[in-house]
Design a protein around this motif. Structure first.
Motif, PDB file in Angstrom:
ATOM      1  N   ALA A 186     -80.291 -47.648 -40.555  1.00 24.61           N
ATOM      2  CA  ALA A 186     -80.338 -46.333 -41.207  1.00 24.61           C
ATOM      3  C   ALA A 186     -79.522 -46.348 -42.500  1.00 24.61           C
ATOM      4  CB  ALA A 186     -79.797 -45.278 -40.256  1.00 24.61           C
TER       5      ALA A 186
ATOM      6  N   ILE B  90     -81.090 -48.717 -36.225  1.00 29.30           N
ATOM      7  CA  ILE B  90     -82.185 -47.937 -35.648  1.00 29.30           C
ATOM      8  C   ILE B  90     -82.798 -48.683 -34.476  1.00 29.30           C
ATOM      9  CG2 ILE B  90     -84.474 -46.952 -36.087  1.00 29.30           C
ATOM     10  CD1 ILE B  90     -83.579 -46.577 -39.001  1.00 29.30           C
TER      11      ILE B  90
ATOM     12  N   TYR C 112     -87.618 -42.828 -39.236  1.00 26.40           N
ATOM     13  CA  TYR C 112     -86.266 -42.270 -39.237  1.00 26.40           C
ATOM     14  C   TYR C 112     -86.026 -41.429 -40.500  1.00 26.40           C
ATOM     15  CZ  TYR C 112     -81.239 -41.850 -39.630  1.00 26.40           C
ATOM     16  OH  TYR C 112     -79.978 -41.347 -39.784  1.00 26.40           O
ATOM     17  N   ARG C 113     -86.513 -41.908 -41.613  1.00 26.92           N
ATOM     18  CA  ARG C 113     -86.316 -41.182 -42.871  1.00 26.92           C
ATOM     19  C   ARG C 113     -87.032 -39.833 -42.837  1.00 26.92           C
ATOM     20  NH1 ARG C 113     -87.705 -44.948 -47.838  1.00 26.92           N
ATOM     21  NH2 ARG C 113     -86.971 -43.086 -48.931  1.00 26.92           N
TER      22      ARG C 113
ATOM     23  N   PRO D 206     -84.567 -37.776 -39.598  1.00 25.08           N
ATOM     24  CA  PRO D 206     -83.238 -38.352 -39.340  1.00 25.08           C
ATOM     25  C   PRO D 206     -82.522 -37.578 -38.235  1.00 25.08           C
ATOM     26  CG  PRO D 206     -83.214 -37.059 -41.348  1.00 25.08           C
ATOM     27  CD  PRO D 206     -84.646 -37.134 -40.914  1.00 25.08           C
ATOM     28  N   THR D 207     -81.642 -38.251 -37.502  1.00 27.03           N
ATOM     29  CA  THR D 207     -80.902 -37.610 -36.425  1.00 27.03           C
ATOM     30  C   THR D 207     -79.530 -38.235 -36.287  1.00 27.03           C
ATOM     31  OG1 THR D 207     -80.855 -37.157 -34.054  1.00 27.03           O
ATOM     32  CG2 THR D 207     -81.939 -39.183 -34.744  1.00 27.03           C
TER      33      THR D 207
ATOM     34  N   LEU E 256     -79.139 -40.984 -32.963  1.00 26.69           N
ATOM     35  CA  LEU E 256     -80.042 -42.120 -33.113  1.00 26.69           C
ATOM     36  C   LEU E 256     -80.052 -43.033 -31.897  1.00 26.69           C
ATOM     37  CD1 LEU E 256     -81.912 -43.612 -35.087  1.00 26.69           C
ATOM     38  CD2 LEU E 256     -79.913 -44.839 -35.913  1.00 26.69           C
TER      39      LEU E 256
ATOM     40  N   ARG F 156     -85.300 -43.883 -28.449  1.00 29.72           N
ATOM     41  CA  ARG F 156     -86.175 -44.329 -29.543  1.00 29.72           C
ATOM     42  C   ARG F 156     -86.800 -45.686 -29.263  1.00 29.72           C
ATOM     43  NH1 ARG F 156     -85.684 -42.471 -35.540  1.00 29.72           N
ATOM     44  NH2 ARG F 156     -85.317 -40.251 -35.243  1.00 29.72           N
TER      45      ARG F 156
END
Length: 366
Positions: A30, A50, A66-67, A70-71, A74, A117
């Protein structure tokens, strides 16, 4: 650590290859974040991983996902997600559903420590497939046995729990897709709905008053209530003027239906009413039974003592409807007494059974 990086613009994260990893060497990282330490007044840079992937393209896709979403969570694991989801979800579901989810959660232990994820359909499907087939296990004494496949209903509950968890993860930008929705359940075999035979019902009648709870099983066979409906009947559910029980739930057709009390079960009903419990069928101290405790502590032990087949409590409902039909009761009367949801338009709209009509149908039972 030696690595081969794929250059990206600043602040966009990175994708690189680690030579020391064989199976999934490509790493998606990330965008870096900078934090200030108030005590030292120094800045530190952190960069979250990630995930690890088999190909560069998979890593790029993960970074791009992710972009887009985003979190700060993760690397949250399924176990951590469940701890966060449970108190929120359990506010609006019944105790029975909570118990079902708790039982299903135990089956997902192999995924507890896995990052949400990183979980894909195949990993969850492996668990479902394991429980869809016979598997080694132990009996109550610890002896090795072959456990039978889980029921279609239980497997569907496991899928439902996973779907709920991934829906929550989606809502909070933790996951990018609900992979649980792609789980495939085994084909459900149609099971024949069984009921007690005349000989078995005769044994239950003879046992009523002699074997504990045989009278309750008999009452269920003569009223047609679902087990949960029957156990929720209170002394106020009995109308002495009409000599009828009023109760039921689940469907619009079944709510608050009136079931006249057949002469064969009146003495047993009177005996239970005399206990003055919170519900008609109650423990020695007057407390209600849950459906699960009644099955385990009362219903199945009674069947074993009587010497009849171990049919489920729902078999009493099928016995009720089957015997009414065999006795010549009208279809619309059976529907009204059982509270069936599949009322047809005529029965639902134009036919209204009064108490005398329903009593006549009940008294067709020998």
């Amino acid at each position: 650590m030696p690595r081969k990086a794929i250059k990206r613009e600043n602040g966009a994260g990175s994708v690189y290859k680690r030579k020391d990893l064989k199976r999934r060497p490509w790493v998606a990282s990330a965008p870096a974040t900078t934090q200030r330490d108030d005590e030292s007044k120094r800045y530190t840079t952190n960069q979250q991983i990630i995930g690890y992937y088999a190909t560069a393209q998979e890593a790029k896709d993960a970074l791009e996902n992710y972009r887009r979403a985003p979190t700060t969570k993760l690397n949250i694991t399924l176990e951590e997600l469940h701890e966060e989801w449970e108190p929120i979800a359990y506010r609006s579901i019944s105790k029975q559903t909570q118990d079902n989810y708790d039982a299903c959660w135990v089956k997902l232990e192999p995924l507890y420590k896995t990052k949400v994820r990183d979980i894909r359909t195949a990993q969850m499907q492996t668990i479902l497939d394991r429980y869809s087939n016979p598997r080694p296990g132990t009996d109550k004494k610890g002896n090795p046995v072959e456990l039978p496949p889980m029921s279609h209903s239980t497997l569907s509950k496991i899928k439902a729990l996973l779907t709920q968890l991934f829906d929550y993860a989606l809502q909070n930008d933790i996951a990018i897709k609900n992979y649980a929705k792609f789980l495939v359940l085994p084909k459900q075999e149609k099971t024949k709905k069984d009921c007690f035979t005349d000989l078995e019902l005769q044994k239950i009648r003879k046992a009523a008053g002699n074997i504990p709870f045989a009278d309750v099983i008999l009452m269920m066979c003569y009223t047609g209530f679902r087990i949960s409906e029957f156990l929720e009947l209170t002394p106020f559910s009995y109308d002495s003027a009409l000599n009828a029980l009023k109760g039921g739930k689940k469907t619009e057709a079944g709510k608050g239906r009136v079931v006249p009390v057949h002469p064969a079960i009146r003495p047993y009903l009177a005996s239970w009413l005399a206990k003055n419990g919170k519900t008609i069928i109650c423990t020695d101290d007057g407390a209600p039974y849950t459906a699960d405790s009644f099955r385990r502590q009362c219903y199945y032990p009674a069947l074993e003592a009587i010497g009849v087949r171990r049919l489920t409590p729902h078999a009493t409902r099928h016995t009720f409807a089957t015997r009414l039909s065999a006795a010549g009761a009208r279809v619309e009367d059976i529907q009204a007494l059982a509270g069936h949801e599949d009322y047809d338009m005529t029965a639902n709209t134009y036919i209204h059974q009064d108490i005398d009509t329903l009593r006549a149908a009940i008294e067709k039972l020998s």
